[in-house]
Design a protein around this motif. Structure first.
Motif, short mmCIF file in Angstrom:
data_model
loop_
_atom_site.label_atom_id
_atom_site.label_comp_id
_atom_site.label_asym_id
_atom_site.label_seq_id
_atom_site.Cartn_x
_atom_site.Cartn_y
_atom_site.Cartn_z
N LEU A 393 0.84 -1.20 0.00
CA LEU A 393 0.00 0.00 0.00
C LEU A 393 0.87 1.24 0.00
O LEU A 393 1.96 1.26 0.60
N LEU A 394 0.39 2.27 -0.68
CA LEU A 394 1.12 3.54 -0.70
C LEU A 394 0.36 4.60 0.08
O LEU A 394 -0.87 4.64 0.03
N ASN A 395 1.11 5.43 0.76
CA ASN A 395 0.55 6.65 1.33
C ASN A 395 1.13 7.76 0.46
O ASN A 395 2.24 8.23 0.69
N THR A 396 0.37 8.12 -0.57
CA THR A 396 0.93 9.03 -1.58
C THR A 396 1.22 10.42 -1.01
O THR A 396 2.15 11.09 -1.45
N GLU A 397 0.42 10.81 -0.01
CA GLU A 397 0.67 12.13 0.60
C GLU A 397 2.06 12.16 1.22
O GLU A 397 2.83 13.10 1.05
N GLU A 398 2.36 11.08 1.94
CA GLU A 398 3.65 11.02 2.61
C GLU A 398 4.79 10.91 1.58
O GLU A 398 5.84 11.53 1.73
N LEU A 399 4.55 10.13 0.53
CA LEU A 399 5.57 10.01 -0.52
C LEU A 399 5.84 11.37 -1.15
O LEU A 399 6.98 11.76 -1.40
N GLU A 400 4.75 12.11 -1.42
CA GLU A 400 4.91 13.42 -2.07
C GLU A 400 5.54 14.44 -1.12
O GLU A 400 6.28 15.31 -1.54
N LYS A 401 5.24 14.27 0.18
CA LYS A 401 5.86 15.17 1.17
C LYS A 401 7.37 14.91 1.21
O LYS A 401 8.18 15.82 1.31
N THR A 402 7.74 13.65 1.10
CA THR A 402 9.16 13.28 1.21
C THR A 402 9.93 13.52 -0.08
O THR A 402 11.06 14.01 -0.06
N TYR A 403 9.33 13.14 -1.21
CA TYR A 403 10.08 13.16 -2.48
C TYR A 403 9.55 14.18 -3.48
O TYR A 403 9.97 14.17 -4.65
N GLY A 404 8.61 15.01 -3.08
CA GLY A 404 8.04 16.00 -4.00
C GLY A 404 7.18 15.32 -5.06
O GLY A 404 6.64 14.23 -4.84
N ASN A 405 7.09 15.96 -6.22
CA ASN A 405 6.23 15.44 -7.29
C ASN A 405 6.57 14.00 -7.67
O ASN A 405 5.72 13.24 -8.11
N TYR A 408 5.22 9.68 -6.10
CA TYR A 408 4.40 8.56 -6.57
C TYR A 408 5.25 7.58 -7.37
O TYR A 408 5.17 6.36 -7.19
N ARG A 409 6.08 8.12 -8.24
CA ARG A 409 6.94 7.24 -9.05
C ARG A 409 7.92 6.47 -8.17
O ARG A 409 8.17 5.29 -8.39
N VAL A 410 8.49 7.18 -7.18
CA VAL A 410 9.44 6.53 -6.27
C VAL A 410 8.75 5.33 -5.62
O VAL A 410 9.29 4.22 -5.56
N GLY A 411 7.53 5.57 -5.13
CA GLY A 411 6.79 4.50 -4.46
C GLY A 411 6.54 3.33 -5.39
O GLY A 411 6.83 2.18 -5.07
N MET A 412 6.04 3.61 -6.59
CA MET A 412 5.68 2.53 -7.51
C MET A 412 6.91 1.77 -8.00
O MET A 412 6.87 0.54 -8.19
N LEU A 413 8.02 2.47 -8.23
CA LEU A 413 9.24 1.78 -8.66
C LEU A 413 9.73 0.85 -7.56
O LEU A 413 10.16 -0.28 -7.81
N CYS A 414 9.63 1.35 -6.34
CA CYS A 414 10.04 0.53 -5.19
C CYS A 414 9.16 -0.71 -5.08
O CYS A 414 9.65 -1.80 -4.78
N VAL A 415 7.88 -0.53 -5.32
CA VAL A 415 6.95 -1.67 -5.26
C VAL A 415 7.34 -2.70 -6.32
O VAL A 415 7.36 -3.91 -6.06
N GLY A 416 7.67 -2.22 -7.51
CA GLY A 416 8.09 -3.14 -8.58
C GLY A 416 9.35 -3.90 -8.18
O GLY A 416 9.49 -5.10 -8.46
N ARG A 417 10.26 -3.22 -7.50
CA ARG A 417 11.49 -3.90 -7.06
C ARG A 417 11.16 -5.01 -6.07
O ARG A 417 11.73 -6.11 -6.13
N ILE A 418 10.24 -4.72 -5.16
CA ILE A 418 9.82 -5.75 -4.19
C ILE A 418 9.22 -6.94 -4.95
O ILE A 418 9.48 -8.10 -4.64
N GLY A 419 8.44 -6.62 -5.98
CA GLY A 419 7.83 -7.67 -6.79
C GLY A 419 8.89 -8.56 -7.42
O GLY A 419 8.77 -9.79 -7.42
N GLN A 420 9.94 -7.96 -7.95
CA GLN A 420 10.98 -8.76 -8.61
C GLN A 420 11.70 -9.64 -7.59
O GLN A 420 11.98 -10.81 -7.86
N LEU A 421 11.98 -9.08 -6.42
CA LEU A 421 12.64 -9.88 -5.37
C LEU A 421 11.76 -11.06 -4.98
O LEU A 421 12.24 -12.17 -4.75
#
Ligand SMILES: Cc1cc2nc3c(=O)[nH]c(=O)nc-3n(C[C@H](O)[C@H](O)[C@H](O)COP(=O)(O)O)c2cc1C
Length: 469
Positions: A393-405, A408-421
């Motif tokens: 699950l993503l908390n997009t508000e927190e992601l955007e607070k931390t990484y700016g615009n 969302y991409r940071v979160g989703m890319l990270c999720v994909g990495r978890i998927g590959q592992l």
């Protein structure tokens, strides 16, 4: 458009799947090619390294420090995005990484310098021919290795419409993690100082990177970069043919148009976030992970759904949160394990949390939730036969607070990495695994027992009936 808004308007709901508007254009081509550029065939049968997946994840590889040559590149590209299987008809092919709908929206490029028999330059990986097409020369005597993952969203939007940008990012995250693993397996990392390794989600200016890679921003955008020795920004670059001709290779179909929602989501989530390259895992992993050959694990990886409702050991189960620490923790992303058949674990939902870098699991809801989860995954009932499922699950508000615009991409890319592992571990442990991107978003959140948070990905894991091939 912010990433949070995009994710929300592309949520599936039982009252009607978001239609996402009309897609205009023809059937996309899934293989990009530059027919007029110099082509370097990568060896089809390079000598394969003998390390295990466990070695790669724990950094215990003792690979010979090979010279930089085409064999290393052959292993790197084959294991990152190469074709690993074809279907019974021989028409459709599968790759080292999974892809939503097997649409493979991504492309891989690399700035390569210092490799024997290869001029310094920019190369595109031609997947169908397993070779490198040279796009540009670089005037330099340095050794460098800077790989870029780009995406051609139309390939996915053609089928999934507005929801496709989610899948493009997840697919890219799979490739990102796989590139890190492949670089380790191939031994390429051995040749570059660790201090120079960088992973980058996104980029500061997509226009600038599109120009540098000579791709057409109307059709193709940069998503992430893995560099073990980045190319100097001031290096002199000469493109081997007319830029217009190079840009035209990005078009996946006549009249390809993925529509305004994805375009706005792409433009609203641009930004660059540099991350440390996957740290080695210090926790103890199951001995089986050290007995398989990593190359075989990667080549055999497939999405397997024929679960047999068997249970798995706690040792195997616990290797998942341990491995995920390569990509986590990041603020705004939470991983849950929905457990039904794991030895010594009560059935229920467990939240993954980190004590520093050490992963821990906390039971947040007791009960059997796999059937409910399968139903929430658009009634893909095979999910309920798995031993456990991972829900991110993503908390997009927190992601955007931390990484700016770019949050969302940071979160989703990270999720994909978890998927590959998750896929790699499962293959090495003799288990089945399949990612699920099709779900009723809010129902998945409710299965976890929450009323907020955005569902990003589900992965089912467990013993399977028999090998697919
Ligand atoms: C982001 C993502 C979402 C996916 N969603 C589903 C899904 O909802 N249902 C399913 O059966 N398979 C799903 N898959 C698996 C793909 O169908 C599979 O990767 C693709 O057909 C290629 O086959 P392979 O993984 O065996 O190489 C998904 C894969 C990815 C990467």
């Amino acid at each position: 458009m912010k990433g949070s808004e995009y994710h929300e308007i592309t949520a599936y709901q039982r009252s009607g799947l978001a239609s996402g508007g009309r897609i205009r254009g023809g059937t996309p081509s899934f293989f990009k090619t530059y027919p007029t550029l110099p082509f370097y065939q990568l060896p089809k049968t390079p000598e394969l390294p003998s390390c295990s997946l466990g070695d790669v994840l724990t950094g215990a590889t003792t690979l010979a420090s090979n010279e930089l040559n085409l064999s290393l590149l052959s292993i790197f590209f084959a294991l990152t995005y190469g074709i690993t299987a074809t279907d019974r008809t021989g028409i459709y092919s599968f790759r080292a990484v999974p892809s939503a709908g097997a649409l493979y929206p991504c492309e891989v490029y690399a700035w390569l310098g210092g490799f024997r028999d290869l001029p310094h330059g920019l190369y595109h990986y031609n997947v169908a021919r397993h070779g490198l097409e040279q796009i540009a020369t670089v005037d330099s005597n340095d050794a460098f290795f800077e790989a870029w993952i780009t995406a051609i969203p139309y390939r996915s939007a053609w089928k999934y419409r507005d929801r496709a940008f989610r899948y493009v990012l997840l697919d890219s995250g799979h490739i990102f993690e796989q590139a890190l693993v492949s670089a380790k397996v191939s031994g390429i990392t051995n040749k570059f100082k660790e201090a120079n390794w960088t992973g980058t989600y996104g980029c500061r200016s997509e226009t600038a990177i599109c120009q540098r890679l000579a791709v057409d921003p109307h059709h193709e955008r940069p998503v992430a970069c893995v560099a073990f020795a980045p190319l100097s920004e001031t290096a002199k670059i000469d493109y081997l043919t007319d830029k217009k001709e190079l840009l035209s290779a990005s078009a996946p179909a006549n009249g390809a148009d993925y529509g305004p929602v994805i375009l706005n989501a792409i433009n609203g989530t641009v930004g660059e976030v540099t991350i440390p390259i996957a740290p080695d895992i210090s926790e103890k992993l199951p001995s089986l992970l050290f007995q398989n050959n990593a190359v075989q694990v990667i080549l055999n990886r497939r999405s397997r759904r024929n679960f047999i409702k068997g249970s798995i050991s706690a040792d195997y189960f616990e290797s998942y949160p341990k491995a995920f620490s390569r990509a986590l923790p990041i603020k705004g992303l939470t991983v849950y394990f929905v457990v039904e058949r794991v030895d010594n674990y009560d059935e229920g939902v467990y939240e993954l949390w980190f004590d520093g870098t050490r992963p821990n699991l906390k039971l947040t809801g007791k009960g059997m939730f796999m059937s409910q989860l399968a139903d929430a995954c658009l009634h893909q009932m095979w999910v309920s036969h798995a031993s456990f499922a991972i829900v991110v699950l993503l908390n997009t508000e927190e992601l955007e607070k931390t990484y700016g615009n770019a949050g969302y991409r940071v979160g989703m890319l990270c999720v994909g990495r978890i998927g590959q592992l998750c896929y790699l571990l499962s293959e090495a442990l003799g288990l089945g695994c399949c990612g699920v991107g099709a779900f009723y978003d809010y129902e998945v959140t409710r299965v976890i027992g929450l009323h907020s948070g955005m569902s990003a990905y589900v992965l089912a894991v467990g013993p399977v009936k028999k090998q697919v091939r």
